[in-house]
Write a protein that holds these residues in place. Structure first.
Motif, PDB file in Angstrom:
ATOM      1  N   TYR A  37      97.038  14.334  -7.427  1.00 14.11           N
ATOM      2  CA  TYR A  37      98.303  13.766  -6.953  1.00 14.11           C
ATOM      3  C   TYR A  37      99.085  14.841  -6.199  1.00 14.11           C
ATOM      4  N   ALA A  40     105.079  12.269  -3.635  1.00 11.14           N
ATOM      5  CA  ALA A  40     105.510  10.950  -3.171  1.00 11.14           C
ATOM      6  C   ALA A  40     106.374  11.074  -1.929  1.00 11.14           C
ATOM      7  N   LEU A 110      96.390  11.328  -9.981  1.00  9.43           N
ATOM      8  CA  LEU A 110      96.970  10.050  -9.579  1.00  9.43           C
ATOM      9  C   LEU A 110      97.080   9.108 -10.777  1.00  9.43           C
ATOM     10  N   ARG A 115     103.282   3.997 -11.168  1.00 13.20           N
ATOM     11  CA  ARG A 115     103.954   3.588  -9.930  1.00 13.20           C
ATOM     12  C   ARG A 115     104.921   2.431 -10.159  1.00 13.20           C
ATOM     13  N   TYR A 138     105.389  -0.186  -3.083  1.00  9.38           N
ATOM     14  CA  TYR A 138     104.691   1.095  -3.002  1.00  9.38           C
ATOM     15  C   TYR A 138     103.280   0.886  -2.486  1.00  9.38           C
ATOM     16  N   ASP A 139     102.735   1.983  -1.957  1.00 12.05           N
ATOM     17  CA  ASP A 139     101.361   1.977  -1.455  1.00 12.05           C
ATOM     18  C   ASP A 139     100.775   3.353  -1.724  1.00 12.05           C
ATOM     19  N   THR A 140      99.482   3.417  -1.893  1.00 17.69           N
ATOM     20  CA  THR A 140      98.810   4.684  -2.189  1.00 17.69           C
ATOM     21  C   THR A 140      97.906   5.066  -1.023  1.00 17.69           C
ATOM     22  N   SER A 142      95.035   7.883   0.154  1.00 18.06           N
ATOM     23  CA  SER A 142      94.137   8.902  -0.394  1.00 18.06           C
ATOM     24  C   SER A 142      93.172   9.398   0.676  1.00 18.06           C
ATOM     25  N   ALA A 147      95.673  12.285  -3.233  1.00 22.26           N
ATOM     26  CA  ALA A 147      96.385  11.021  -3.058  1.00 22.26           C
ATOM     27  C   ALA A 147      97.891  11.238  -3.155  1.00 22.26           C
ATOM     28  N   LYS A 148      98.603  10.457  -2.367  1.00 20.36           N
ATOM     29  CA  LYS A 148     100.059  10.448  -2.474  1.00 20.36           C
ATOM     30  C   LYS A 148     100.520   8.994  -2.479  1.00 20.36           C
ATOM     31  N   VAL A 149     101.718   8.788  -3.023  1.00 19.57           N
ATOM     32  CA  VAL A 149     102.267   7.449  -3.130  1.00 19.57           C
ATOM     33  C   VAL A 149     103.460   7.337  -2.180  1.00 19.57           C
TER      34      VAL A 149
END
Length: 775
Positions: A37, A40, A110, A115, A138-140, A142, A147-149
């Protein structure tokens, strides 16, 4: 030596490069299906709010998201790398455990991110700030096991306050609330903000506490918000007492009896009751004026509590006097714990007794201190101190301190004709917690004013040169207006310096040096000294300052009455000793800027002037200014810099003495950052010098002139600070960048830097070892 130095640098460079390269590959340690992770992003989509509002909302939302990603430096994650490369330790101690769990940092995955929970946090926080229609998704994203949100927020228009109403009723507490409405924080036209509403409730509570409502609480107030009665995104606020507010919270209380336990111990309480009966008959024998001091052994004089306590019988309770009394009791310095309790004694008439439960510190202590030291003037030595403290010397919380000490410093390098220094002495100080004077001094400060009386003697022997006897005595006052402002006035401060055993060797050296002769002259210095200090560095603010100003006036009235004028007549004497006459002022200003919790910028400006006149042609050596050393311009050895462009290398071999001046100008700047827990690093630069007021033929270039800027010394360096809580060990390595005694036009030294040359390093790299920060 040169090849070894280059090899060391090469190894250091390769090691650092290895950490950087491999910290890029932290993802290779992840298991199948795991993703690192990286944080965000918050995107705010709304055209109805300003750019400033968007930025403020975005910053606040980011602070509330959990968890935080692994810490990074320049995009790299070295702490995560150390965690990954270190094998699991067998025990919860040892080097491997320390490296993995203290230096290293466990990966944030992650899968650790809730979330949906963060989405709710975003919406709730937005609503609390007046965005009642806020919605979030929200969306992820990767890539390469990272990965970031991304959270997208649509806050909608922000609701503004259309009106504020403080609901009235006939109760006494409501009448006092109405008296506080003119300073309300809830303003028409301002955005709805739950944090402001909470602060408003605390403001009302503070106001009521000043009016006797001891049992009131902010939660007794409710602020109702109605957004249905107005259009165009407006909200009406109604401030009122809760219906279930306890009756006790609505009552105004006054003080009945004031009872002090100056030797309180938890053993005095049994089954929730005090072991000493609390009826009026049993208390009468402990009465002093309007208070009761339960002190059967007469450890303390009751009058110290009469002066410290601000509550009297019949007074309406108020929080200001409550806190003021506690602070004054603490500042007496004789109590380890100070506790206050209020117990209702007459519920019908709304009265309570106030109890002060004071646990004294050990009244006497004996401490032996031993320390070793070294300085940049090629001296190393040790010091032994024996200190005795009595915190209740005359039973009035008077603090008496007495100490004896011995120290020696041995020259371990530098001039061949070295000499050592031995010091021994004793001093005593009595600090009385009040102003002892023929006039009345009233202070409503939270800090007890003090009268200080001190007496000291020091024997100093500089082998092969001379012996000095130093006597000092002072009488004065210290008082604080508040936590930020302090005054220190020594009405009388006297110093007598009496030389003995001046060797023929020193006499021969001093024949050609008036500065050396003045070191062993008999000196009598007396007069008032005033110091003012202002600081707000204890506050949690981004920018803080510290200022200390000092005014030293020696022999002024005596010089005036005797008509002393050294330029026309011989120096006037008292007891066959010439007395000094001068005026000295010194200013120390510091500025601190905090970038983050453990990252800051610190700076300091020192400006001072000492001017001799009347009975003196020169400032006494002990009252002059000095430059260089661990707390000054660190690229120059202690007390070797200046004055002006004077070149100390012109001194004959075998002569070494501290350079002193009458004018001082110094500027320091330092960037401080934390590397790891107790380990801090600093980058610093220092500039400044000292000068003489009068010309000295023996030190050409020492007098202050219009060309003083060309005589400013500059140094810079790096440092490590080991913060062990109880002390800070500081190591600063500095080098000169500008040397004032070099030829004009050739004083900057950038072209002379040569780290590979051992002789250059010996002459130019100055290591300062000290305790605490330099400023």
């Amino acid at each position: 030596m040169k090849n070894k130095f280059h090899t060391y640098l090469t190894c250091l460079f390769v090691s650092g490069l290895s950490v950087i390269v491999f910290s890029c590959s932290n993802t290779r340690f992840l298991k199948e299906g795991q993703m690192l992770y990286t944080g965000a992003d918050i995107k705010i989509e709304d055209d109805t709010i300003s750019k400033k509002e968007k930025n403020n909302l975005k910053t606040a939302l980011e602070d509330n998201l959990t968890p935080k990603p692994n810490s990074s430096f320049l995009g790299l994650r070295p702490r995560l790398y150390f965690y990954n490369i270190t094998k699991e330790p067998e025990k919860e101690k040892g080097f491997r455990y320390w490296l993995k769990y203290k230096v290293g940092e466990k990966p944030v995955l992650l899968g650790d991110v809730d979330r949906e929970f963060n989405k709710d946090i975003i919406e709730n926080h937005s609503e609390n700030k007046g965005y009642f229609n806020a919605r979030a998704t929200y969306d992820t994203v990767s890539k390469n096991k990272k990965a970031k949100v991304i959270y997208t927020v649509r806050p909608g228009a922000r609701y503004l306050i259309s009106s504020v109403k403080f609901q009235k009723d006939s109760s006494l507490v409501n009448q006092e609330i109405q008296n506080l409405t003119d300073k309300t924080l809830l303003k028409t036209g301002k955005p709805f903000d739950l944090d402001v509403i909470k602060t408003e409730r605390e403001r009302i509570d503070n106001g009521l506490k000043e009016k006797g409502f001891y049992y009131f609480h902010p939660d007794n107030i409710i602020v109702q918000a109605d957004s249905t009665v107005s259009k165009n995104h407006k909200v009406e606020l109604n401030v009122k007492l809760k219906d279930n507010t306890p009756n006790l919270a609505k009552q105004q209380f006054t003080i009945d009896k004031v009872i002090v336990f100056p030797n309180y111990n938890i053993q005095d309480v049994k089954d929730g009751k005090y072991s000493i009966p609390m009826n009026t008959d049993s208390l009468s024998k402990y009465a002093y004026n309007d208070i009761y001091v339960i002190d059967p052994k007469h450890t303390f004089k009751p009058k110290i509590f009469d002066r410290a306590l601000y509550f009297e019988r019949g007074d309406l309770y108020n929080r200001a006097d409550h806190n003021l009394t506690l602070n004054r009791l603490i500042s007496l310095g004789v109590f380890k714990f100070v506790k206050n309790e209020f117990i209702v004694s007459d519920s019908l008439n709304h009265k309570f007794d106030t109890y002060y439960l004071l646990t004294p510190r050990k009244l006497q202590s004996l401490r032996l201190e031993a320390l070793g030291r070294t300085n940049s003037a090629n001296y190393a030595g040790s010091e032994l101190n024996l200190n005795w403290t009595h915190r209740n010397f005359f039973r009035g919380a008077e603090q008496f301190k007495a100490s004896v000490y011995g120290a020696f410093d041995v020259q371990i390098g530098g001039p061949k004709d070295a000499n050592n220094i031995f010091r021994a002495g004793a001093n005593a100080q009595l600090s009385i917690p009040r102003i002892v004077a023929p006039f009345r001094f009233h202070s409503s400060s939270a800090f007890v004013p003090r009268t200080n009386i001190s007496l000291g003697y020091e024997f100093q022997n500089r082998t092969q040169y001379y012996t000095l006897n130093n006597f000092n005595a002072s009488f004065g006052y210290v008082w604080k207006e508040n936590a930020r402002k302090e005054h220190d006035l020594k009405i009388f401060d006297v110093t007598l310096v009496s030389p003995a055993n001046v060797t023929p060797k020193y006499d021969s050296l001093a024949q050609n040096s008036s500065a050396l002769r003045r070191v062993v002259e008999r000196q009598l210095i007396f007069g008032p000294i005033y110091t003012y200090t202002y600081t707000n560095t204890m506050m949690q603010k981004t920018n803080t300052v510290y200022y200390r100003g000092m005014l030293d006036l020696a022999g002024n009235l005596t010089g005036l009455f005797t008509g002393a004028n050294v330029k026309k007549d011989k120096q006037k004497e008292i007891f066959d000793i010439p007395f000094s006459q001068y005026a000295k002022i010194e200013n120390d200003f510091r500025f601190y800027h905090k970038f983050a919790e453990k990252t800051s910028f610190a700076s300091r400006l020192i400006a001072g002037l000492a001017y001799p006149y009347g009975n003196s042609e020169h400032i006494p050596f002990s009252r002059q200014f000095f430059a260089g050393g661990s707390n000054s311009i660190r690229a120059f050895r202690a007390r070797t810099l200046g004055p002006g462009s004077y070149d100390p290398r012109t001194q004959p071999d075998g002569i070494f003495f501290d350079q002193a001046g009458d004018i001082k100008l110094e500027l320091n700047a330092e960037y401080r950052a934390n590397l790891y827990k107790f380990l801090n690093v600093a980058v610093f630069a220092d500039a400044g010098n000292i000068w003489l007021v009068n010309e000295d033929p023996e030190r050409p270039g020492g007098k202050f002139s219009k060309n003083f800027l060309s005589e400013i010394a500059v140094g810079a360096g790096v440092g490590l600070r080991l913060d062990f809580s109880i002390l800070i060990l500081r190591l600063d390595l500095a080098m000169p960048l500008r040397v004032p005694y070099y030829e004009k036009g050739n004083r900057w030294t950038f072209d002379k830097v040569n780290f590979g040359d051992s002789s250059w390093r010996k002459d130019n790299l100055i290591l300062n070892i000290a305790i605490g920060y330099p400023f």
